[in-house]
Design an enzyme around this catalytic site. Structure first.
Site, PDB file in Angstrom:
ATOM      1  N   ARG A 159      -5.736   6.935   0.671  1.00  0.00           N
ATOM      2  CA  ARG A 159      -4.873   7.828   1.887  1.00  0.00           C
ATOM      3  C   ARG A 159      -6.272   8.437   2.579  1.00  0.00           C
ATOM      4  O   ARG A 159      -5.973   8.958   3.635  1.00  0.00           O
ATOM      5  CB  ARG A 159      -4.285   8.660   1.538  1.00  0.00           C
TER       6      ARG A 159
ATOM      7  N   HIS B 154      -7.974   8.624   6.308  1.00  0.00           N
ATOM      8  CA  HIS B 154      -7.264   9.600   7.673  1.00  0.00           C
ATOM      9  C   HIS B 154      -8.557   9.877   7.983  1.00  0.00           C
ATOM     10  O   HIS B 154      -8.527  10.397   8.964  1.00  0.00           O
ATOM     11  CB  HIS B 154      -6.736  10.451   6.618  1.00  0.00           C
TER      12      HIS B 154
ATOM     13  N   HIS C 150       1.477   0.799   1.993  1.00  0.00           N
ATOM     14  CA  HIS C 150       2.106   1.983   1.325  1.00  0.00           C
ATOM     15  C   HIS C 150       2.099   1.356   0.200  1.00  0.00           C
ATOM     16  O   HIS C 150       2.702   2.126  -0.488  1.00  0.00           O
ATOM     17  CB  HIS C 150       2.518   1.917   2.387  1.00  0.00           C
ATOM     18  N   THR C 151       2.277   0.409  -0.012  1.00  0.00           N
ATOM     19  CA  THR C 151       1.853  -0.457  -1.921  1.00  0.00           C
ATOM     20  C   THR C 151       1.527   0.569  -2.534  1.00  0.00           C
ATOM     21  O   THR C 151       1.767   0.422  -3.869  1.00  0.00           O
ATOM     22  CB  THR C 151       1.526  -2.153  -2.054  1.00  0.00           C
TER      23      THR C 151
ATOM     24  N   TRP D 298       7.434   3.461  -2.091  1.00  0.00           N
ATOM     25  CA  TRP D 298       7.385   1.719  -1.603  1.00  0.00           C
ATOM     26  C   TRP D 298       8.173   1.410  -2.009  1.00  0.00           C
ATOM     27  O   TRP D 298       8.441   0.540  -1.801  1.00  0.00           O
ATOM     28  CB  TRP D 298       6.443   1.575  -0.407  1.00  0.00           C
ATOM     29  N   THR D 299       7.483   0.957  -3.549  1.00  0.00           N
ATOM     30  CA  THR D 299       7.766  -0.625  -3.967  1.00  0.00           C
ATOM     31  C   THR D 299       7.919   0.148  -5.894  1.00  0.00           C
ATOM     32  O   THR D 299       7.879   2.057  -6.279  1.00  0.00           O
ATOM     33  CB  THR D 299       6.523  -1.116  -4.639  1.00  0.00           C
TER      34      THR D 299
ATOM     35  N   ASP E 218      -0.164  -4.999  -4.205  1.00  0.00           N
ATOM     36  CA  ASP E 218      -0.078  -6.428  -4.004  1.00  0.00           C
ATOM     37  C   ASP E 218       1.333  -6.345  -2.374  1.00  0.00           C
ATOM     38  O   ASP E 218       1.212  -4.879  -2.080  1.00  0.00           O
ATOM     39  CB  ASP E 218       1.015  -6.779  -5.486  1.00  0.00           C
TER      40      ASP E 218
ATOM     41  N   ASP F 213       7.594   2.294   8.865  1.00  0.00           N
ATOM     42  CA  ASP F 213       8.306   0.694   8.305  1.00  0.00           C
ATOM     43  C   ASP F 213       9.412   0.001   8.936  1.00  0.00           C
ATOM     44  O   ASP F 213       9.295  -1.060   8.881  1.00  0.00           O
ATOM     45  CB  ASP F 213       8.634   1.162   6.025  1.00  0.00           C
TER      46      ASP F 213
END
Length: 295
Positions: free
Chosen positions: A36, A40, A160-161, A176-177, A184, A205
């Site tokens: 991130r 950013h 975002h994974t 998110w997962t 992945d 998303d």
């Protein structure tokens, strides 16, 4: 601030930084934060004005206090010991290499890394980063400004994974997962499933599935992880180098060398073609003479 001179010693130092980053990320479990931070810092780029980009300006208080950068000071502080150990390496190179390493050690693709970024404290206006509350038109405005296309938008959203959102930083909470420390294609698999209890889907998303031009890339990446890794690698590399050829000799020299190589290859190819044509004409002439004499 001058851009670093990328010589043999600098390249050797970069590899040492890479090892230190692997150790730091493993110890602090901070791969999502490092990725991130890299994004950013780079995500402020404006292709028209050639301002912003991966130049470590995010370490300025004026920038890390921007609304979209909540929590970034944690990552900046974590990397200070690395910078102190490797003073010759630019902050900008360290921040972008941290993002590359974060993807690699969590199971993602190996992203080519070119060093030589110039540090800057020139802060861009607040509001250049994506706003998670908005939709596809907003994403296009942000990413097109940097020089990306629809495919890049969807591929980079796959970052975002890794990680989770924190309410005190973004106003959202959750991952998110189910495996937020594994890089992945699960992010896209979950998007195709729709809302699921316990998993986060931001407006930015959901719009990837709702937008008819973006959805095909989500569908592709959900069923083909290799395609995702391929496109993500290209987009991440581009993100990490935005504007560098305008500020850093290592990048514009490399671009000039690449153009010279292409030009030389073209000349050689044209020369070879000319030789083949000439040889062909001579052979045909010789055969013609033989036939004429035979008559």
């Amino acid at each position: 601030m001058q851009a670093p001179t990328v010589d043999a010693e600098y390249l050797k130092e970069i590899e040492s930084v890479r090892r230190d980053l692997r150790a730091l990320i493993a110890e602090k479990n901070c791969a999502p934060l490092m990725l991130r931070l890299a994004f950013h810092d780079a995500g402020t780029y404006d292709a028209k004005t050639r301002s912003g980009g991966p130049n470590a300006s995010i370490r300025s208080e004026l920038e890390y206090t921007h609304g979209g950068n909540a929590g970034m000071k944690i990552g900046i502080d974590l990397l200070e010991p690395v910078k102190a150990k490797h003073p010759r390496v630019s902050y900008a190179d360290i921040y972008q290499l941290a993002g590359v390493v974060a993807v690699e050690i969590t199971g993602g693709p190996v992203i080519p890394f070119k060093p030589g970024r110039k540090d800057s404290l020139a802060v861009t206006p607040d509001g250049r980063l994506p706003d998670a509350h908005k939709g596809s038109q907003h994403l296009r405005e942000v990413f097109y400004r940097m020089g990306f296309n629809d495919q890049d938008i969807v591929a980079l959203s796959g970052s975002h994974t890794l990680g989770r959102a924190h309410k005190d930083r973004s106003g959202f909470e959750g991952a998110w997962t189910e495996q937020p420390l594994k890089f992945d294609n699960t992010y896209y698999v979950e998007l195709m499933k729709g809302d699921a209890a316990g998993l986060l889907k931001l407006p930015t998303d959901k719009c990837l599935v709702e937008d008819p031009k973006l959805r095909p890339f989500v569908e592709l990446y959900a069923k083909d992880e290799e395609a995702f890794f391929r496109d993500y690698t290209a987009a991440h590399k581009k993100m990490s180098e935005l504007g560098c050829k305008d500020t850093s000799p290592a990048f514009w020299e490399a671009e000039a060398a690449a153009k010279e190589t292409v030009s030389a290859s073209t000349i050689l190819a044209q020369s070879a073609f000319g030789f083949v044509v000439t040889a062909g004409v001579l052979v045909l002439g010789y055969l013609y003479e033989l036939r004429r004499k035979a008559k």
